[in-house]
Motif scaffolding. Structure first.
Motif, mmCIF file in Angstrom:
data_model
loop_
_atom_site.group_PDB
_atom_site.id
_atom_site.type_symbol
_atom_site.label_atom_id
_atom_site.label_comp_id
_atom_site.label_asym_id
_atom_site.label_seq_id
_atom_site.Cartn_x
_atom_site.Cartn_y
_atom_site.Cartn_z
ATOM 1 N N GLN A 1 22.704 0.387 3.317
ATOM 2 C CA GLN A 1 23.674 0.709 2.286
ATOM 3 C C GLN A 1 22.885 1.180 1.078
ATOM 4 O O GLN A 1 21.674 1.001 0.992
ATOM 5 C CB GLN A 1 24.558 -0.483 1.983
ATOM 6 N N GLU A 2 23.559 1.803 0.118
ATOM 7 C CA GLU A 2 22.835 2.529 -0.922
ATOM 8 C C GLU A 2 22.078 1.621 -1.890
ATOM 9 O O GLU A 2 21.150 2.063 -2.538
ATOM 10 C CB GLU A 2 23.793 3.438 -1.687
ATOM 11 N N ASP A 3 22.480 0.350 -1.955
ATOM 12 C CA ASP A 3 21.772 -0.554 -2.867
ATOM 13 C C ASP A 3 20.760 -1.428 -2.137
ATOM 14 O O ASP A 3 20.283 -2.413 -2.679
ATOM 15 C CB ASP A 3 22.776 -1.447 -3.613
ATOM 16 N N ALA A 4 20.442 -1.062 -0.878
ATOM 17 C CA ALA A 4 19.589 -1.942 -0.071
ATOM 18 C C ALA A 4 18.162 -1.431 0.054
ATOM 19 O O ALA A 4 17.918 -0.226 0.079
ATOM 20 C CB ALA A 4 20.176 -2.099 1.329
ATOM 21 N N VAL A 5 17.240 -2.375 0.166
ATOM 22 C CA VAL A 5 15.879 -2.067 0.579
ATOM 23 C C VAL A 5 15.796 -2.299 2.086
ATOM 24 O O VAL A 5 16.088 -3.394 2.561
ATOM 25 C CB VAL A 5 14.859 -2.952 -0.161
ATOM 26 N N TYR B 1 28.117 6.508 10.408
ATOM 27 C CA TYR B 1 28.079 6.320 8.971
ATOM 28 C C TYR B 1 26.663 6.606 8.511
ATOM 29 O O TYR B 1 25.703 6.278 9.206
ATOM 30 C CB TYR B 1 28.456 4.873 8.653
ATOM 31 N N ARG B 2 26.522 7.229 7.365
ATOM 32 C CA ARG B 2 25.189 7.528 6.837
ATOM 33 C C ARG B 2 25.148 7.155 5.367
ATOM 34 O O ARG B 2 26.055 7.501 4.613
ATOM 35 C CB ARG B 2 24.895 9.028 6.950
ATOM 36 N N LYS B 3 24.111 6.494 4.985
ATOM 37 C CA LYS B 3 23.938 6.188 3.570
ATOM 38 C C LYS B 3 22.436 6.059 3.342
ATOM 39 O O LYS B 3 21.750 5.307 4.038
ATOM 40 C CB LYS B 3 24.641 4.862 3.238
ATOM 41 N N VAL B 4 21.932 6.785 2.362
ATOM 42 C CA VAL B 4 20.495 6.723 2.073
ATOM 43 C C VAL B 4 20.212 5.431 1.317
ATOM 44 O O VAL B 4 20.873 5.140 0.322
ATOM 45 C CB VAL B 4 20.074 7.952 1.244
ATOM 46 N N PRO B 5 19.259 4.642 1.807
ATOM 47 C CA PRO B 5 18.976 3.373 1.130
ATOM 48 C C PRO B 5 18.208 3.592 -0.171
ATOM 49 O O PRO B 5 17.721 4.690 -0.433
ATOM 50 C CB PRO B 5 18.122 2.625 2.140
ATOM 51 N N LEU B 6 18.098 2.525 -0.923
ATOM 52 C CA LEU B 6 17.387 2.578 -2.197
ATOM 53 C C LEU B 6 15.894 2.829 -1.982
ATOM 54 O O LEU B 6 15.274 3.627 -2.681
ATOM 55 C CB LEU B 6 17.627 1.254 -2.925
ATOM 56 N N PRO C 1 0.856 -1.192 0.000
ATOM 57 C CA PRO C 1 0.000 0.000 0.000
ATOM 58 C C PRO C 1 0.898 1.250 0.000
ATOM 59 O O PRO C 1 2.017 1.196 0.520
ATOM 60 C CB PRO C 1 -0.760 -0.100 1.326
ATOM 61 N N PRO C 2 0.421 2.356 -0.562
ATOM 62 C CA PRO C 2 1.269 3.550 -0.689
ATOM 63 C C PRO C 2 1.859 4.014 0.650
ATOM 64 O O PRO C 2 3.020 4.417 0.713
ATOM 65 C CB PRO C 2 0.307 4.611 -1.244
ATOM 66 N N GLU C 3 1.073 3.903 1.731
ATOM 67 C CA GLU C 3 1.577 4.402 3.022
ATOM 68 C C GLU C 3 2.652 3.480 3.604
ATOM 69 O O GLU C 3 3.261 3.799 4.624
ATOM 70 C CB GLU C 3 0.419 4.602 4.015
ATOM 71 N N CYS C 4 2.881 2.358 2.970
ATOM 72 C CA CYS C 4 3.872 1.399 3.467
ATOM 73 C C CYS C 4 5.152 1.400 2.636
ATOM 74 O O CYS C 4 5.998 0.519 2.795
ATOM 75 C CB CYS C 4 3.282 -0.017 3.484
ATOM 76 N N PHE C 5 5.283 2.355 1.760
ATOM 77 C CA PHE C 5 6.451 2.325 0.884
ATOM 78 C C PHE C 5 7.058 3.724 0.777
ATOM 79 O O PHE C 5 6.369 4.698 0.491
ATOM 80 C CB PHE C 5 6.058 1.818 -0.504
ATOM 81 N N VAL C 6 8.354 3.823 1.014
ATOM 82 C CA VAL C 6 9.066 5.094 1.055
ATOM 83 C C VAL C 6 10.155 5.046 -0.007
ATOM 84 O O VAL C 6 10.982 4.138 0.006
ATOM 85 C CB VAL C 6 9.697 5.303 2.444
ATOM 86 N N HIS C 7 10.146 6.018 -0.915
ATOM 87 C CA HIS C 7 11.178 5.981 -1.939
ATOM 88 C C HIS C 7 11.681 7.364 -2.347
ATOM 89 O O HIS C 7 12.613 7.473 -3.127
ATOM 90 C CB HIS C 7 10.678 5.221 -3.168
ATOM 91 N N GLU C 8 11.077 8.420 -1.810
ATOM 92 C CA GLU C 8 11.570 9.761 -2.161
ATOM 93 C C GLU C 8 12.663 10.171 -1.195
ATOM 94 O O GLU C 8 12.587 9.916 0.004
ATOM 95 C CB GLU C 8 10.421 10.760 -2.143
ATOM 96 N N LEU C 9 13.653 10.878 -1.743
ATOM 97 C CA LEU C 9 14.858 11.149 -0.977
ATOM 98 C C LEU C 9 14.567 11.757 0.397
ATOM 99 O O LEU C 9 15.071 11.280 1.411
ATOM 100 C CB LEU C 9 15.796 12.067 -1.771
ATOM 101 N N ARG C 10 13.709 12.790 0.447
ATOM 102 C CA ARG C 10 13.518 13.465 1.735
ATOM 103 C C ARG C 10 12.876 12.525 2.769
ATOM 104 O O ARG C 10 13.083 12.662 3.963
ATOM 105 C CB ARG C 10 12.728 14.769 1.559
ATOM 106 N N LEU D 1 13.478 9.293 2.740
ATOM 107 C CA LEU D 1 14.430 8.204 2.998
ATOM 108 C C LEU D 1 15.499 8.611 4.017
ATOM 109 O O LEU D 1 16.088 7.759 4.680
ATOM 110 C CB LEU D 1 15.123 7.774 1.694
ATOM 111 N N VAL D 2 15.718 9.925 4.151
ATOM 112 C CA VAL D 2 16.804 10.407 5.006
ATOM 113 C C VAL D 2 16.718 9.898 6.464
ATOM 114 O O VAL D 2 17.733 9.507 7.040
ATOM 115 C CB VAL D 2 16.902 11.948 4.941
ATOM 116 N N PRO D 3 15.526 9.836 7.063
ATOM 117 C CA PRO D 3 15.490 9.349 8.462
ATOM 118 C C PRO D 3 16.005 7.915 8.617
ATOM 119 O O PRO D 3 16.270 7.473 9.737
ATOM 120 C CB PRO D 3 14.001 9.411 8.826
ATOM 121 N N PHE D 4 16.138 7.207 7.515
ATOM 122 C CA PHE D 4 16.581 5.813 7.602
ATOM 123 C C PHE D 4 18.066 5.656 7.299
ATOM 124 O O PHE D 4 18.560 4.557 7.151
ATOM 125 C CB PHE D 4 15.756 4.948 6.626
ATOM 126 N N GLU D 5 18.801 6.787 7.206
ATOM 127 C CA GLU D 5 20.182 6.702 6.709
ATOM 128 C C GLU D 5 21.171 6.189 7.753
ATOM 129 O O GLU D 5 22.274 5.793 7.420
ATOM 130 C CB GLU D 5 20.641 8.062 6.164
#
Lengths: 479, 479
Positions: free
Chosen positions: B98-102, B52-57, B30-39, B41-45
């Motif tokens: 990591q940057e290639d991770a879900v 260490y910080r890396k924005v995930p995919l 469902p849309p509320e269960c999926f995050v993919h826009e950069l801003r 995604l940042v809380p998950f870095e």
């Protein structure tokens, strides 16, 4: 029973090369550590499950980890099955050998290596008996908690293989809760040291995985276990009820109210009569079911806990409450309980089940157990660790009557399925062995079993460690 | 620190197909269960390790086991790394992506499914917070025992991943001792149910293996945990000593004599000052080290245990003994202790070690820790679970000074090696994560690590679950 017990097909390459294998193994071990003549091999042909006998190819009794490693490395190279053996007290056939297997027994690894009272640990060779740790620790006021009824004979290595329990595990946990570290030999002879005197280490919990893996992941040669301070005092109290159902619901209520005594043992009328006749423990004979509840601590602590327990027992119509008055009386009460299996064996053949259920299901499962056994025209005695929900129905039958033996096996199967269906499981402390391997499908999905077998293969790709145990024979990968 | 933190090389095939992967995953949730826009995604870095910080995919926040399974099945098919995340409170970098991770986060799986007071169990979705179980169970007089300082935020799923502890684990054990069953999703989407409301089942102890496996064997989506009855009363008592060595040897003597209080927490002078300034807990400021010893039970039981403990403390030259007089005072004492890391963070950057040692080594390791930190010109505050031997030296440094940061890291490495060499281990309750993966070689032999990685491969052959954690990067098989 015996027609139901099958083993994986013996490896022809092993049987055909018996003489060569015996000669090679003889080179790896001192003469007193190697058994290969038929008359000496016979004592290793079965264990306390006794439904099947097969003389193994040879028996190695290493004194050291290095000797165990050398034997395993050799067997691994030539694909020879290895069956680990503690004292042979397994009730599920965990130590029963097969004809193409080399048994590796622990009896000559019986050194206590270190008693570290400061850190409350004991480090022992795996062939040390369970009770001897408490015997040695007792001088300093400590003991080792898990106490299987066979504790005079059974070894720590065997206890680890089966994750053994005992009457006092209600408070102190089973083997896995009291094990801090092991030295173990992998199938290819590699020696691993897992855990130690400290809290849980980083990395995966291989220690927990090894405990209860029935010798299929490697052979434990040394163990470090936790010692516990002896309580100030301990007092078993007998609670007699009219019916098993009342006793069962009383147990559920004690535990459900958050009280954890050291032990809550259950005996139904047949079990009371059998044990009393054997041990003269002083059990009341005018009741339908008996609980042995042990409390421990200072006199005040014991009094306080007992007051709460008695109040709960009264709600469930308790008929007799008898506190034991002396250490001798306490010893007699426990001797009666711990000799239950032996005492039963004097009057009848039996098979002992080991299912475990959530306590809320205890009364229901007791009632259904009676119905199952009655419907097959057999008798049952129940004597078990009620506080843990770990039931031990002893199904009585005549082993010389094949029809009755088949019925006993059928009753056992139905009872174990009942335990699983009631939200419980196949085994509490006796392991799966060969006895329950075919019932594993009732407990576990294919995905569950496949994952367990994948873990096994990560230790023993060729499936040579205790190969006919734990998993359904048709479930294993071909070799 | 950050120069030391490396990740496995990102999978090019994943990065190049980002848009396609995001579109496919969006179809599974469902849309509320999926995050993919950069801003978003940042809380998950990063997590509480923050080095260490890396924005995930992308981030999936499934509400159900089926949704988690669908995402994992997809990722498995295309070789996309998966990083599980509870509340992101890991102190060892266990949830850093990591940057290639879900990232698969547990925050929307926050339902309490069943409170079964009769069987003393709670079944919850894995995103339920640690404290909320005790909050709900409290109404019936029960609680969930493991109590990490982050318990207000951290999730049961994260606790299982790291086998989390807490101050009260001395008596009640850590997560693995209080976990009865899990539902988990394997890397290919298969759902396993392990354990349940009963005692240990037959087959291998996959439950123990999963606990502490840092999300590398699968993702736990539901858990059944044990509830414990609240004690009649509980009383923290403060013991002040002149020196850390005296306090350390007193702890060893208490435990060595067989007394197990609920908690024995240790604070040295810097920790006392930091916590008192922050929390106004009423800690004595004229001592060199402080023990918080909590006893519980009836008034009589607490008095009896305290009498024994005070007698031991006097042998070790205790200077101040202060029993707390009210529930409010007790709460303040624990608030001060539990806010130690946050309070330290207000005055300085720090890294927190998590080594564990046998208690007989406590005084020695405290002394050597001071020497190591002094020799590098840094400061240390010690605040930790002393009864378990689980040390938490907080090494204070200025993160803006790269030279000081390197020295802090060096001090941490030396201290953890010291713990291992003293018979202890790298981690008590915070896990290995990325922080300690390279030190695993100091704790484990190649044979040990190879066996652990073989077990891992039995669950995740392609090494996509939390791939850069736990094992040295150069130790893993090539993918």
């Amino acid at each position: 029973m015996s027609q139901a017990i099958e083993f994986l097909k013996p490896r022809l390459s092993v049987l055909e090369n018996r003489a060569r294998i015996v000669a090679d193994l003889a080179d790896l071990l001192p003469p007193e550590c190697f058994v290969h003549e038929l008359r000496e091999l016979v004592p290793f042909e079965t264990d306390a499950f006794v439904s099947y006998r097969k003389v193994p190819l040879a028996v190695a009794l290493p004194k050291t980890t290095a000797q165990a490693s050398a034997v395993m490395k050799y067997c691994h190279r030539y694909g020879i099955p290895i069956v680990p053996r503690g004292a042979g007290t397994s009730l599920s056939g965990g130590a029963i050998p097969q004809e193409d297997a080399v048994v590796i027994g622990l009896s000559k690894m019986a050194q206590i290596l270190e008693m570290d009272f400061f850190n409350r640990t004991a480090t022992v060779q795996a062939g040390v008996t369970n009770l001897s740790i408490s015997d040695v620790a007792g001088s300093q006021g400590f003991f080792y908690a898990p106490d299987p009824s066979s504790q005079l004979a059974c070894t720590i290595g065997g206890n680890i293989g089966m994750n053994s329990g005992g009457a006092h595990c209600l408070k102190y946990g089973v083997t896995t809760n009291n094990l801090l570290g092991v030295k173990m030999v992998l199938v290819d002879g590699t020696v691993l040291e897992i855990g130690g005197k400290h809290l849980d280490a980083g990395g995966y919990d291989l220690l927990g995985l090894v405990c209860g893996s029935e010798g299929q992941l490697g052979i434990v040669t040394e163990a470090t276990v936790r010692l516990i301070a002896k309580p100030e005092g301990a007092r078993p109290v007998l609670f007699g009820f009219e019916t098993s159902e009342e006793a069962g619901s009383c147990v559920a209520d004690i535990i459900g109210s958050g009280i954890i005594p050291v032990a809550i043992e259950f005996m139904d009328k047949p079990a009371i009569e059998i044990c009393e006749a054997f041990a003269k423990a002083g059990y009341p004979l005018d009741v339908g079911a008996l609980l042995i509840v042990e409390v421990e601590g200072s006199e005040d602590e014991m009094d306080a806990m007992l007051t709460d327990i008695v109040a709960i027992a009264r709600k469930h119509g308790v008929k007799t409450v008898r506190e034991c008055q002396s250490a001798m009386e306490a010893a007699a009460i426990w001797k009666g309980r711990k000799s239950a299996f032996g005492a039963t064996g004097r009057i009848s053949d039996y098979i002992c089940m080991d299912g475990t259920v959530p306590l809320s299901q205890l009364s229901y499962v007791l009632k259904k157990t009676s119905e199952i056994v009655d419907s097959l025209g057999l008798r049952v005695a129940n004597v078990f660790h009620a506080g843990d929900g770990n039931m031990h129905p002893l199904i009585l039958f005549n082993a010389n009557d094949p029809e009755e033996a088949a019925k006993a096996e059928e009753a056992g199967n139905q009872i174990l399925r009942l335990c699983v269906d009631a939200g419980g499981c196949l085994t509490g402390e006796h392991g799966v062995g060969i006895e329950k391997r075919d019932l594993m499908r009732h407990q576990y999905s294919d995905a569950d079993l496949n994952q367990q077998m994948a873990v096994r293969a990560a230790f023993d790709e060729d499936w040579i460690l205790n190969p006919s145990k734990v998993f359904p024979l048709d479930g294993r990968p071909a070799t």
